[in-house]
Design a protein around this motif. Sequence first.
Motif: not given
Length: 326
Positions: A209-216
């Motif tokens: 989730l942390s990675i997904l929310y950091g993706i443009d």
Amino acid sequence: MKRKVLLIAAIAATVILSSCGMKVEEIDPALTNLTSAYQGGAYEQAETLVKDLKKAYRKMSDEQKSKFDELKPEVEYAISTVDAIYNDFNNAQDLYDKKMYYESSQALDKLSVDYTLPPTEQKKYDEKKADVDAAIKRLKVNEAFKKVESAYNGGDYDLASNELSVIDTSSMSDEQKEIQQTWQKKINASKSFVQAESDYNNGNYSSALSILYGIDTTYLAADQSKKWSELKDQATAAERRVNSVQKAIDIAKQYRQIEGTAQRDDYFGMVYSAIEHSDYYLVKVITTRNANGQDRYKVYKSSGDVEYLGCASDDANWANEENSGD
């Protein structure tokens, strides 16, 4: 083609010959003017000075004769080849204007082999060769971008990243710099998405989730962009489930400590509203203790149909085994 004539301030005044020819004191200035005219590409003026200095050759000192003998063949060679040299320059320029950069480079290389370029033409050659070389580098950059695109479209983001990293950036146009930055963002976004998928599949839902929310997401590949929301929802639900299980286990541990029971028989602890933000309205924790005194926790959802949610224990071997039921 007319010979190139440069007006040089330092030699604005030509040597004036008297009826008796060049005077001895006029020879050194004339030699200086000849050097300047030759180095500046003013070959018509240099040709006139050579003719006048030839007439004064007998009046020259040994040092003056040595200097003149060195300059004379160079000037004469420049005068005899300048038209052909500029014809070749024009040919190379035409090829360059047609974006035939490799052919233009070859034409310049041939020119440098065919002639010993005088100073002015050597400078022009160096400038034009630098322009052509830079254009070829930009052409190679575009070819390299195609390799990046091919690897990226094939889903090999590590290869795409490697292809992008080896591109020569020294002669990039502003447009190419923007393309490079865009590719870097697209590759980074796609690699992050792959990592998020891996974390999710390995049960690292919080990390996913942390990675997904950091993706443009504007830079994701088309298929990844479609999957992003789905994976986010799946990871969110999975993390909530894990958190619910852990919270139920924590409460069960506290309950057992309060009860102070050391029995090895199964017992049931019922947990209702204690689990915050949970989809599970009723959770049942079944706790057992092995022969070594290690608790084993199994958590079930029991609202409606019973559903096994997960287990945990200090007994790592047991916790890692596939649960076959109570």
